[in-house]
Design a protein around this motif. Structure first.
Motif, PDB file in Angstrom:
ATOM      1  N   THR A  79     109.486  17.315 -22.004  1.00 30.17           N
ATOM      2  CA  THR A  79     111.004  16.933 -21.620  1.00 30.17           C
ATOM      3  C   THR A  79     111.824  16.968 -23.105  1.00 30.17           C
ATOM      4  O   THR A  79     111.139  16.780 -24.006  1.00 30.17           O
ATOM      5  N   GLY A  80     112.660  17.637 -23.304  1.00 29.14           N
ATOM      6  CA  GLY A  80     113.341  17.958 -24.363  1.00 29.14           C
ATOM      7  C   GLY A  80     113.089  19.229 -25.163  1.00 29.14           C
ATOM      8  O   GLY A  80     113.600  19.724 -26.122  1.00 29.14           O
ATOM      9  N   PHE A  81     111.997  20.195 -24.546  1.00 33.02           N
ATOM     10  CA  PHE A  81     111.744  21.358 -25.145  1.00 33.02           C
ATOM     11  C   PHE A  81     112.857  22.382 -25.065  1.00 33.02           C
ATOM     12  O   PHE A  81     113.480  22.547 -24.174  1.00 33.02           O
ATOM     13  N   ASP A  82     113.138  22.898 -26.205  1.00 32.33           N
ATOM     14  CA  ASP A  82     114.133  23.773 -26.208  1.00 32.33           C
ATOM     15  C   ASP A  82     113.808  25.445 -26.069  1.00 32.33           C
ATOM     16  O   ASP A  82     113.041  26.136 -27.004  1.00 32.33           O
ATOM     17  N   ARG A  83     113.728  25.686 -24.996  1.00 29.31           N
ATOM     18  CA  ARG A  83     113.440  26.905 -24.333  1.00 29.31           C
ATOM     19  C   ARG A  83     114.026  28.189 -25.157  1.00 29.31           C
ATOM     20  O   ARG A  83     113.345  29.016 -25.497  1.00 29.31           O
ATOM     21  N   GLU A  84     115.149  28.173 -25.415  1.00 29.74           N
ATOM     22  CA  GLU A  84     115.911  29.087 -26.102  1.00 29.74           C
ATOM     23  C   GLU A  84     115.480  29.178 -27.606  1.00 29.74           C
ATOM     24  O   GLU A  84     115.157  30.199 -27.992  1.00 29.74           O
ATOM     25  N   ALA A  85     115.242  28.332 -28.097  1.00 25.30           N
ATOM     26  CA  ALA A  85     114.749  28.324 -29.769  1.00 25.30           C
ATOM     27  C   ALA A  85     113.266  28.674 -29.513  1.00 25.30           C
ATOM     28  O   ALA A  85     112.864  29.478 -30.573  1.00 25.30           O
ATOM     29  N   ALA A  86     112.455  28.418 -28.535  1.00 26.05           N
ATOM     30  CA  ALA A  86     111.253  28.890 -28.457  1.00 26.05           C
ATOM     31  C   ALA A  86     111.068  30.583 -28.256  1.00 26.05           C
ATOM     32  O   ALA A  86     110.328  31.197 -28.823  1.00 26.05           O
ATOM     33  N   ARG A  87     111.978  31.054 -27.208  1.00 29.63           N
ATOM     34  CA  ARG A  87     112.283  32.415 -27.137  1.00 29.63           C
ATOM     35  C   ARG A  87     112.567  32.999 -28.402  1.00 29.63           C
ATOM     36  O   ARG A  87     112.117  34.097 -28.811  1.00 29.63           O
ATOM     37  N   ALA A  88     113.779  32.450 -29.095  1.00 30.58           N
ATOM     38  CA  ALA A  88     114.096  33.051 -30.557  1.00 30.58           C
ATOM     39  C   ALA A  88     112.932  33.174 -31.446  1.00 30.58           C
ATOM     40  O   ALA A  88     112.778  34.158 -32.094  1.00 30.58           O
ATOM     41  N   ALA A  89     111.894  32.077 -31.526  1.00 27.80           N
ATOM     42  CA  ALA A  89     110.872  32.179 -32.434  1.00 27.80           C
ATOM     43  C   ALA A  89     109.907  33.203 -32.043  1.00 27.80           C
ATOM     44  O   ALA A  89     109.343  33.775 -32.857  1.00 27.80           O
ATOM     45  N   ARG A  90     109.700  33.367 -30.759  1.00 26.12           N
ATOM     46  CA  ARG A  90     108.826  34.469 -30.157  1.00 26.12           C
ATOM     47  C   ARG A  90     109.363  35.783 -30.627  1.00 26.12           C
ATOM     48  O   ARG A  90     108.477  36.589 -31.147  1.00 26.12           O
ATOM     49  N   ILE A  91     110.721  35.778 -30.338  1.00 21.11           N
ATOM     50  CA  ILE A  91     111.308  37.265 -30.760  1.00 21.11           C
ATOM     51  C   ILE A  91     111.210  37.650 -32.469  1.00 21.11           C
ATOM     52  O   ILE A  91     110.682  38.830 -32.739  1.00 21.11           O
ATOM     53  N   THR A  92     111.321  36.582 -33.189  1.00 18.97           N
ATOM     54  CA  THR A  92     111.173  36.776 -34.665  1.00 18.97           C
ATOM     55  C   THR A  92     109.688  37.020 -35.031  1.00 18.97           C
ATOM     56  O   THR A  92     109.386  37.782 -35.925  1.00 18.97           O
ATOM     57  N   ALA A  93     108.736  36.285 -34.463  1.00 23.53           N
ATOM     58  CA  ALA A  93     107.265  36.481 -34.614  1.00 23.53           C
ATOM     59  C   ALA A  93     106.886  37.900 -34.276  1.00 23.53           C
ATOM     60  O   ALA A  93     106.123  38.481 -34.800  1.00 23.53           O
ATOM     61  N   MET A  94     107.369  38.253 -33.081  1.00 21.69           N
ATOM     62  CA  MET A  94     106.920  39.732 -32.654  1.00 21.69           C
ATOM     63  C   MET A  94     107.454  40.945 -33.413  1.00 21.69           C
ATOM     64  O   MET A  94     106.822  41.581 -34.059  1.00 21.69           O
ATOM     65  N   ARG A  95     108.777  40.612 -34.104  1.00 22.92           N
ATOM     66  CA  ARG A  95     109.392  41.438 -35.027  1.00 22.92           C
ATOM     67  C   ARG A  95     108.400  41.523 -36.285  1.00 22.92           C
ATOM     68  O   ARG A  95     108.159  42.560 -36.776  1.00 22.92           O
ATOM     69  N   ALA A  96     108.099  40.452 -36.858  1.00 21.72           N
ATOM     70  CA  ALA A  96     107.135  40.350 -38.041  1.00 21.72           C
ATOM     71  C   ALA A  96     105.865  40.955 -37.808  1.00 21.72           C
ATOM     72  O   ALA A  96     105.471  41.845 -38.724  1.00 21.72           O
ATOM     73  N   ASN A  97     105.308  40.889 -36.672  1.00 18.93           N
ATOM     74  CA  ASN A  97     104.013  41.348 -36.460  1.00 18.93           C
ATOM     75  C   ASN A  97     103.947  42.964 -36.204  1.00 18.93           C
ATOM     76  O   ASN A  97     103.100  43.537 -36.916  1.00 18.93           O
ATOM     77  N   VAL A  98     104.872  43.388 -35.614  1.00 16.72           N
ATOM     78  CA  VAL A  98     105.073  44.742 -35.641  1.00 16.72           C
ATOM     79  C   VAL A  98     105.429  45.630 -36.820  1.00 16.72           C
ATOM     80  O   VAL A  98     104.892  46.418 -37.581  1.00 16.72           O
ATOM     81  N   GLU A  99     106.358  44.893 -37.636  1.00 16.34           N
ATOM     82  CA  GLU A  99     106.875  45.444 -38.918  1.00 16.34           C
ATOM     83  C   GLU A  99     105.308  45.442 -40.069  1.00 16.34           C
ATOM     84  O   GLU A  99     105.141  46.124 -40.659  1.00 16.34           O
ATOM     85  N   ALA A 100     104.836  44.129 -39.762  1.00 14.99           N
ATOM     86  CA  ALA A 100     103.572  44.257 -40.629  1.00 14.99           C
ATOM     87  C   ALA A 100     102.366  45.166 -40.267  1.00 14.99           C
ATOM     88  O   ALA A 100     101.917  45.656 -41.269  1.00 14.99           O
ATOM     89  N   PHE A 101     102.421  45.483 -39.145  1.00 13.68           N
ATOM     90  CA  PHE A 101     101.558  46.538 -38.724  1.00 13.68           C
ATOM     91  C   PHE A 101     101.963  47.780 -39.253  1.00 13.68           C
ATOM     92  O   PHE A 101     101.299  48.615 -40.012  1.00 13.68           O
TER      93      PHE A 101
END
Length: 163
Positions: free
Chosen positions: A133-155
């Protein structure tokens, strides 16, 4: 990600020979690419079954890698190193990329586990399930997008810089 042309993709590949660059085959549906929903471009070569390529924007320049799929598949269900999705509708495979420069000419490679058709962009944009309850799904999605971008760029940086 801004739209890329075929010429930009070819010119951005940093770990290829001239003949590999010339012989690269883009997907038939390349013109329909949903660029606004992507943080990197990834595709499989339609003529070479074990070849793929990814292009990320590093320092405002398209920077791409030619990847080769390992001939054997992981024995158990693997997790993608880029999108880290645990509810994948697709397979995850081992891909290797030759390092840039002398190291690559000597045969040095870097490996990663990635979605078989580079579906990571779509995977991280799915709205996650409500965790509590209260979990911010949009913020979680934005964090996953940011993490994926960082992972690909790091590779890509690892292959380019040899870190």
């Amino acid at each position: 990600m801004h739209a890329l042309t075929e010429a930009q993709i070819r010119a951005g590949l940093i770990n290829v020979t001239q003949s590999e660059r010339k012989n690269l085959t883009l997907p038939a549906e390349f013109g329909d690419t949903p660029w606004s929903a992507m943080d990197f471009y990834g595709a499989r070569d339609r003529k070479l079954a074990l070849v793929g390529y990814v292009v990320a924007v590093l320092d405002d320049e398209p920077t791409g890698l030619l990847l080769r799929q390992a001939e054997s598949k992981p024995r158990s269900r693997a997790q993608c190193s880029w999108c880290a999705d645990i509810h994948l509708p697709n397979d995850v495979l081992l891909f290797t990329a030759k390092r840039v420069g002398d190291a690559g000419r000597r045969g040095d490679t870097v490996g990663t586990l990635a979605c078989d058709r580079f579906q990571c962009n779509a995977n991280v944009r799915k709205l996650p399930p409500l965790a509590y309850t209260g979990f911010d799904r949009e913020a979680a999605r934005a964090a996953r997008i940011t993490a994926m971008r960082a992972n690909v760029e790091a590779f890509v940086r690892d292959v380019r810089d040899g870190l």
